[in-house]
Design a protein around this motif. Sequence first.
Motif, PDB file in Angstrom:
ATOM      1  N   GLN A  33      14.025  52.063  53.712  1.00 56.07           N
ATOM      2  CA  GLN A  33      13.838  51.641  52.334  1.00 56.07           C
ATOM      3  C   GLN A  33      14.692  52.516  51.428  1.00 56.07           C
ATOM      4  N   LEU A  34      15.582  51.874  50.655  1.00 54.24           N
ATOM      5  CA  LEU A  34      16.551  52.644  49.884  1.00 54.24           C
ATOM      6  C   LEU A  34      16.921  51.912  48.605  1.00 54.24           C
ATOM      7  N   ALA A  35      16.884  52.648  47.495  1.00 56.25           N
ATOM      8  CA  ALA A  35      17.310  52.133  46.195  1.00 56.25           C
ATOM      9  C   ALA A  35      17.985  53.266  45.440  1.00 56.25           C
ATOM     10  N   GLU A  36      18.630  52.918  44.330  1.00 52.59           N
ATOM     11  CA  GLU A  36      19.339  53.940  43.554  1.00 52.59           C
ATOM     12  C   GLU A  36      18.428  55.089  43.139  1.00 52.59           C
ATOM     13  N   GLN A  37      17.177  54.780  42.854  1.00 46.90           N
ATOM     14  CA  GLN A  37      16.272  55.847  42.399  1.00 46.90           C
ATOM     15  C   GLN A  37      15.951  56.863  43.486  1.00 46.90           C
ATOM     16  N   ASP A  38      16.227  56.525  44.749  1.00 44.98           N
ATOM     17  CA  ASP A  38      16.070  57.500  45.836  1.00 44.98           C
ATOM     18  C   ASP A  38      17.225  58.491  45.867  1.00 44.98           C
ATOM     19  N   ILE A  39      18.358  58.098  45.320  1.00 46.32           N
ATOM     20  CA  ILE A  39      19.571  58.907  45.354  1.00 46.32           C
ATOM     21  C   ILE A  39      19.783  59.679  44.059  1.00 46.32           C
ATOM     22  N   GLU A  64      25.578  53.801  41.862  1.00 49.75           N
ATOM     23  CA  GLU A  64      25.401  52.371  42.104  1.00 49.75           C
ATOM     24  C   GLU A  64      25.598  52.092  43.595  1.00 49.75           C
ATOM     25  N   ILE A  65      24.643  51.395  44.193  1.00 55.06           N
ATOM     26  CA  ILE A  65      24.793  50.951  45.579  1.00 55.06           C
ATOM     27  C   ILE A  65      25.558  49.635  45.565  1.00 55.06           C
ATOM     28  N   GLN A  66      26.725  49.613  46.219  1.00 54.42           N
ATOM     29  CA  GLN A  66      27.593  48.448  46.203  1.00 54.42           C
ATOM     30  C   GLN A  66      27.419  47.549  47.427  1.00 54.42           C
ATOM     31  N   SER A  67      26.936  48.109  48.533  1.00 56.29           N
ATOM     32  CA  SER A  67      26.799  47.319  49.757  1.00 56.29           C
ATOM     33  C   SER A  67      25.866  48.029  50.718  1.00 56.29           C
ATOM     34  N   VAL A  73      16.380  47.487  51.400  1.00 56.03           N
ATOM     35  CA  VAL A  73      16.304  47.955  52.784  1.00 56.03           C
ATOM     36  C   VAL A  73      17.719  48.026  53.348  1.00 56.03           C
ATOM     37  N   THR A  74      18.031  49.111  54.085  1.00 57.29           N
ATOM     38  CA  THR A  74      19.366  49.242  54.674  1.00 57.29           C
ATOM     39  C   THR A  74      19.541  48.228  55.799  1.00 57.29           C
ATOM     40  N   ALA A  80      28.245  51.430  50.494  1.00 59.43           N
ATOM     41  CA  ALA A  80      29.221  51.901  49.514  1.00 59.43           C
ATOM     42  C   ALA A  80      28.474  52.374  48.271  1.00 59.43           C
ATOM     43  N   LEU A  81      28.838  53.563  47.789  1.00 61.47           N
ATOM     44  CA  LEU A  81      28.191  54.174  46.628  1.00 61.47           C
ATOM     45  C   LEU A  81      29.258  54.542  45.610  1.00 61.47           C
TER      46      LEU A  81
END
Length: 416
Positions: A33-39, A64-67, A73-74, A80-81
Amino acid sequence: MSTFGKHYRVTTYGESHGRSVGCIVDGCPPGLQLAEQDIQPQMTRRRPGQSALTTPRNEKDKVEIQSGTEFGVTLGSPIALRVLNEDQRPKDYGGGGENIDMFPRPSHADWTYLEKYGVKSSSGGGRSSARETIGRVAAGAIAEKYLKDAYGVEIVAYTNSVGPIELFPSTKEHPSPSTNPAFLDFLNKVTREEVDSFLPVRCPDEKVSQSMSDLIGEFRDREDSIGGTVTCVIRNCPAGLGEPCFDKLEATLGLAMMSLPATKGFEIGSGFGGTRIPGSTHNDAWIKTPAIAPGETKPNVKQPKLTTKTNHSGGIQGGISNGAHIYFNVAFKPPATIGQAQQTTGYDGTEGVLAAKGRHDPCVIPRAVPIVESMAAITVMDALMAQLSREAARDRLQQAGMTNPAMMTATGNGHA
């Protein structure tokens, strides 16, 4: 090259004053589980403009997560970030009345990049700038989330020294922090929340932190710079990580840390101070791993049967993690770009004076803390992916009944 890792591969891109910086992460397991707020939290800890002791460059560093993800979810495909550069000022580095385009900055990479490539970025440090580390921090945040969720791994770094001011200085009694019970107890308990409660320096001690802050301020006011060290601890790291002989875990950690801008030293465990400790004291005796006490948090990983009574080795023996805390120091030199006028020589061989007027940190240590944590996470993640592959292949043979049980035990006769 711009890629780190063999199984969890991180490729960074971008220049300090280009349109954007970022990275591509290949090898992240699917289903995370992954979103921008995790990074973003680590990006925010690294960003410039945090205080009067850092560069005033005003970048939000919004990732920004690009792909590589869908519905949070991964997918297992490359991630790409991207982070946009919103406050770049190329005119500060030549073409705007300054002479940085005529003189390579002392101790900076201007000259060496030109010698290597025959061309260099005309503004800032280009790829040698600490802005390149944005991609590392983003990739490290993803690695850290997996390590935390799957294994309970905790990675905490903090400012250990600025100039001559140290949190745990060497003494005659304790030539290495590894013999200092106060230091070892500190590594057991320190948290990021505690570290960040001592901003802007990130040294978790009120008196020492204030002294460091005052010292950095003095160098800033006279347009000079100062270096220091960052200490990092990795807790709950699974045993068995590291690839002897050339990719030992301490070797890859050293490579990761020494690849960071401005680094000049790396020591793990007892470090250089350990050379002054006799072997009878330095040897880490094996003991049975204590049971988890009621009420304590149990890491989400199989505990090894044995652990060490002491930890001068820094959690790594023979290049392989042993399950104890991994801890190390990274030394950063004073930032090369300073406002003071410096006598130097230009690209054309003419002597002259250079006074840099760009926006720069008088000390990189406070902002280096999350960068060190991120590179530690990437390194452990890469080693873990290698080990999981090996274990899966071995387990498949066991399931098929194709292995000799005697070979799989410490008392078997399969050891040379």
